[in-house]
Write an enzyme that holds these catalytic residues in place. Structure first.
Site, PDB file in Angstrom:
ATOM      1  N   ASN A   1     -10.472  -0.199   0.271  1.00  0.00           N
ATOM      2  CA  ASN A   1      -9.001  -0.134   0.249  1.00  0.00           C
ATOM      3  C   ASN A   1      -8.514  -0.711  -1.080  1.00  0.00           C
ATOM      4  O   ASN A   1      -8.648  -1.908  -1.321  1.00  0.00           O
ATOM      5  CB  ASN A   1      -8.478  -0.941   1.444  1.00  0.00           C
ATOM      6  CG  ASN A   1      -6.958  -0.991   1.517  1.00  0.00           C
ATOM      7  OD1 ASN A   1      -6.272  -0.691   0.544  1.00  0.00           O
ATOM      8  ND2 ASN A   1      -6.441  -1.392   2.665  1.00  0.00           N
TER       9      ASN A   1
ATOM     10  N   CYS B   1       0.812  -1.217   0.000  1.00  0.00           N
ATOM     11  CA  CYS B   1       0.000   0.000   0.000  1.00  0.00           C
ATOM     12  C   CYS B   1       0.853   1.277   0.000  1.00  0.00           C
ATOM     13  O   CYS B   1       0.338   2.366  -0.243  1.00  0.00           O
ATOM     14  CB  CYS B   1      -0.939   0.007   1.194  1.00  0.00           C
ATOM     15  SG  CYS B   1      -1.925  -1.480   1.289  1.00  0.00           S
TER      16      CYS B   1
ATOM     17  N   HIS C   1      -3.179   6.959   2.135  1.00  0.00           N
ATOM     18  CA  HIS C   1      -3.683   5.661   1.670  1.00  0.00           C
ATOM     19  C   HIS C   1      -5.024   5.420   2.356  1.00  0.00           C
ATOM     20  O   HIS C   1      -5.183   5.668   3.552  1.00  0.00           O
ATOM     21  CB  HIS C   1      -2.668   4.586   2.038  1.00  0.00           C
ATOM     22  CG  HIS C   1      -3.219   3.211   1.938  1.00  0.00           C
ATOM     23  ND1 HIS C   1      -3.936   2.779   0.840  1.00  0.00           N
ATOM     24  CD2 HIS C   1      -3.196   2.150   2.800  1.00  0.00           C
ATOM     25  CE1 HIS C   1      -4.315   1.533   1.025  1.00  0.00           C
ATOM     26  NE2 HIS C   1      -3.885   1.135   2.208  1.00  0.00           N
TER      27      HIS C   1
HETATM   28  O1  UT7 Z   1      -3.962  -1.402   3.432  1.00  0.00           O
HETATM   29  C1  UT7 Z   1      -3.112  -1.952   4.379  1.00  0.00           C
HETATM   30  C2  UT7 Z   1      -3.354  -1.421   5.697  1.00  0.00           C
HETATM   31  N1  UT7 Z   1      -4.489  -2.067   6.303  1.00  0.00           N
HETATM   32  C3  UT7 Z   1      -5.064  -1.516   7.341  1.00  0.00           C
HETATM   33  O2  UT7 Z   1      -4.668  -0.459   7.726  1.00  0.00           O
HETATM   34  C4  UT7 Z   1      -6.150  -2.250   8.072  1.00  0.00           C
HETATM   35  C5  UT7 Z   1      -6.124  -1.870   9.523  1.00  0.00           C
HETATM   36  N2  UT7 Z   1      -7.095  -2.568  10.335  1.00  0.00           N
HETATM   37  C6  UT7 Z   1      -8.410  -2.293  10.324  1.00  0.00           C
HETATM   38  O3  UT7 Z   1      -8.861  -1.466   9.526  1.00  0.00           O
HETATM   39  C7  UT7 Z   1      -9.292  -2.946  11.327  1.00  0.00           C
HETATM   40  O4  UT7 Z   1      -8.497  -3.677  12.231  1.00  0.00           O
HETATM   41  C8  UT7 Z   1     -10.373  -3.886  10.724  1.00  0.00           C
HETATM   42  C9  UT7 Z   1     -11.419  -3.074  10.010  1.00  0.00           C
HETATM   43  C10 UT7 Z   1      -9.745  -4.867   9.773  1.00  0.00           C
HETATM   44  C11 UT7 Z   1     -11.066  -4.662  11.834  1.00  0.00           C
HETATM   45  O5  UT7 Z   1     -11.633  -3.747  12.778  1.00  0.00           O
HETATM   46  P1  UT7 Z   1     -11.440  -3.987  14.342  1.00  0.00           P
HETATM   47  O6  UT7 Z   1     -12.156  -2.932  15.016  1.00  0.00           O
HETATM   48  O7  UT7 Z   1      -9.968  -4.101  14.592  1.00  0.00           O
HETATM   49  O8  UT7 Z   1     -12.193  -5.367  14.553  1.00  0.00           O
HETATM   50  P2  UT7 Z   1     -11.660  -6.736  15.156  1.00  0.00           P
HETATM   51  O9  UT7 Z   1     -10.909  -7.498  14.146  1.00  0.00           O
HETATM   52  O10 UT7 Z   1     -11.013  -6.523  16.482  1.00  0.00           O
HETATM   53  O11 UT7 Z   1     -13.035  -7.466  15.450  1.00  0.00           O
HETATM   54  C12 UT7 Z   1     -13.958  -6.979  16.457  1.00  0.00           C
HETATM   55  C13 UT7 Z   1     -15.177  -7.884  16.443  1.00  0.00           C
HETATM   56  C14 UT7 Z   1     -14.830  -9.364  16.529  1.00  0.00           C
HETATM   57  O12 UT7 Z   1     -15.843  -9.984  17.246  1.00  0.00           O
HETATM   58  P3  UT7 Z   1     -15.614 -10.420  18.796  1.00  0.00           P
HETATM   59  O13 UT7 Z   1     -14.434 -11.347  18.757  1.00  0.00           O
HETATM   60  O14 UT7 Z   1     -15.320  -9.142  19.487  1.00  0.00           O
HETATM   61  O15 UT7 Z   1     -16.899 -11.068  19.157  1.00  0.00           O
HETATM   62  C15 UT7 Z   1     -14.891  -9.807  15.106  1.00  0.00           C
HETATM   63  O16 UT7 Z   1     -15.180 -11.199  14.998  1.00  0.00           O
HETATM   64  O17 UT7 Z   1     -15.880  -7.714  15.205  1.00  0.00           O
HETATM   65  C16 UT7 Z   1     -16.016  -8.965  14.565  1.00  0.00           C
HETATM   66  N3  UT7 Z   1     -15.906  -8.763  13.137  1.00  0.00           N
HETATM   67  C17 UT7 Z   1     -16.961  -8.505  12.357  1.00  0.00           C
HETATM   68  N4  UT7 Z   1     -18.268  -8.399  12.617  1.00  0.00           N
HETATM   69  C18 UT7 Z   1     -19.088  -8.123  11.585  1.00  0.00           C
HETATM   70  C19 UT7 Z   1     -14.785  -8.766  12.380  1.00  0.00           C
HETATM   71  N5  UT7 Z   1     -15.094  -8.524  11.102  1.00  0.00           N
HETATM   72  C20 UT7 Z   1     -16.444  -8.371  11.064  1.00  0.00           C
HETATM   73  C21 UT7 Z   1     -17.345  -8.091  10.018  1.00  0.00           C
HETATM   74  N6  UT7 Z   1     -18.654  -7.977  10.335  1.00  0.00           N
HETATM   75  N7  UT7 Z   1     -16.934  -7.926   8.756  1.00  0.00           N
END
Ligand code: UT7
Length: 420
Positions: free
Chosen positions: A307, A138, A277
């Site tokens: 993204n 990226c 980005h």
């Molecule tokens: O381009 C390269 C650079 N990339 C980035 O910068 C990405 C950076 N990271 C992010 O943008 C975020 O970490 C994400 C958007 C990928 C994820 O967001 P988050 O707030 O970190 O969520 P998480 O992975 O900690 O998940 C929180 C909860 C989990 O449930 P529990 O374990 O708390 O019950 C996940 O299972 O949300 C759940 N979850 C979802 N729920 C509904 C994860 N993905 C989803 C989804 N829909 N798509």
């Protein structure tokens, strides 16, 4: 830039050519063309609800994304990159034959080799250009911009096209709701041109911390991850530690912009626009907060495209130009971050005064050169095949053709005439 004057265990031999080398006049690399291309097919958050267990509200509040574009069967990284480059060339009113260098920043090339840039070079008919792909995920567009600008500033080339292009939908794991909701396809391009008018790309900082390589990966079949029997991952699929990457991004971005500004004696409040980005709206909001500038000075279009990795910055730039968000004299910053881990920031003094593209003589010649490129391809391929033959093979082949022809004529003469 720090200059280390401490003694080194070598000395430099004075160059033999020193007396023939003339000092070059200072050159500046300006962005004079921009363009973007995204597939027409839209995948909305509600469409994703049918693919994985997710919902529009979660996706929008956690990422800022509402929809993304997905390439159809005929669209490839090359086709999107070529279209974006053609649009950038229209803005710059440039001929393909005037391009000296094409760099495609991509994480989704069509082949490990040849480079996607070589395919773009062929499609554009940019017969005088060198071409290569750049892999910095990226951050790739900012890395590529720096390389191209450096060559222009050094005076070795005059015109470059820098493209960020991706078809991430082809390597997305559509069963992983943590990643598949994020990515989209698209391409953006800029034309960089040399001038003695000060401005353009002023300073760029590039960084990498490979110890975080496993936080965001897209393994090939050649990767240790995949070829070992107990391999962790499947080849050609994206794996991400979302939280880890999020923390890394929010830690480094603001500092990299300040670092790029420092040697120029500039401060963040002097920036008219930051084009980061587009990875997550929460990361974009964090940039404004960390630099203590208003949110409207950090460009965002993640809501529409998700993204698009290396393509996100040039796509956002093309949109910002279209929306009149950048004016001549503005100071702007690009900042990229992602797999590697890599991160980078570039400061640009905008100088191009946009003129509405019109049907100039160059426009006609440009279309002519594209058409010629289409004709040239099969002719050159056949010619190359013929040229591969040695003179002896030429004679033997020609004899074979003649003998076969004679046999055909004799056979036709010996055939009894057909009954009426
Ligand atoms: O381009 C390269 C650079 N990339 C980035 O910068 C990405 C950076 N990271 C992010 O943008 C975020 O970490 C994400 C958007 C990928 C994820 O967001 P988050 O707030 O970190 O969520 P998480 O992975 O900690 O998940 C929180 C909860 C989990 O449930 P529990 O374990 O708390 O019950 C996940 O299972 O949300 C759940 N979850 C979802 N729920 C509904 C994860 N993905 C989803 C989804 N829909 N798509």
């Amino acid at each position: 830039m720090k200059i280390d004057n401490s003694p080194r265990p070598y000395r430099l031999h004075p160059g033999r050519t020193a007396h023939t080398l003339k000092p070059r006049a200072q050159r500046f690399a300006h962005i004079v063309g921009w363009g973007m291309e995204v597939p027409a097919q839209v995948l909305s958050n509600s469409d994703l609800e049918a693919i994985v267990e997710t919902n529009d509200e979660w996706i929008f509040t956690r990422t800022g994304i509402r929809e993304r574009r997905i390439a159809d069967q005929r669209e490839t990284t090359t086709s999107l990159a070529t279209r974006a480059a053609q649009k950038a060339m229209d803005v710059a009113d440039l001929l393909p034959s005037e391009i000296d260098l094409i760099i495609v920043a991509t994480a989704t090339p069509e082949h490990s080799f040849p480079s996607t840039a070589s395919l773009v070079q062929d499609l554009l008919g940019a017969t005088n250009a060198g071409a290569f792909d750049l892999a910095a995920a990226c951050s790739g567009f900012v890395y590529a911009l720096d390389i191209a600008a450096g060559k222009i500033q050094h005076g070795t080339i005059q015109t470059a096209i820098v493209i960020g292009a991706e078809t991430l939908s082809r390597v997305t794991d559509w069963t992983d709701r943590g990643t598949c909701i994020l990515f989209g396809d698209g391409a953006g391009a800029v034309v960089l041109q040399g001038s003695d008018v000060p401005g353009g790309v002023l300073n760029t900082v590039l960084h990498s911390d490979g110890s975080g390589w496993d936080m965001l990966t897209l393994p090939t079949p050649n990767s240790r991850d995949t070829y070992l029997q107990d391999g962790l991952h499947q080849a050609n699929r994206i794996y991400m530690d979302g939280k880890g990457v999020f923390r890394f991004a929010t830690r480094v971005i603001a500092d990299s912009i300040k670092e790029a500004l420092a040697p120029l004696n500039l401060t963040p409040d002097q920036l008219s626009l930051i084009i980061p980005h587009q990875a997550n709206q929460r990361i974009i909001d964090h940039i404004a907060k960390a630099l203590k500038i208003s949110e409207d000075r950090v460009y965002s279009n993640i809501v529409r495209y998700g993204n698009t990795s290396a393509a996100s910055i040039p796509i956002a730039l093309a949109e910002a130009m279209e929306a009149g968000r950048i004016r001549p004299g503005d100071l702007i910053a690009f900042t990229g971050f992602g797999a590697g881990l890599t991160w980078a920031a570039s400061i640009i003094e905008w100088s191009a005064v946009p003129i509405k593209p019109s049907y100039t003589v160059t426009w006609g010649r440009r279309k002519g050169e594209y058409a010629l490129a289409g004709l040239r391809r099969p002719v050159v391929r056949w010619w190359r095949r013929l040229m591969l033959l040695s003179p002896t093979t030429w004679i033997i082949t020609a004899r074979k053709i003649l003998v076969r022809r004679r046999e055909q004529i004799q056979a036709s003469l010996q055939k009894p005439p057909k009954d009426e």
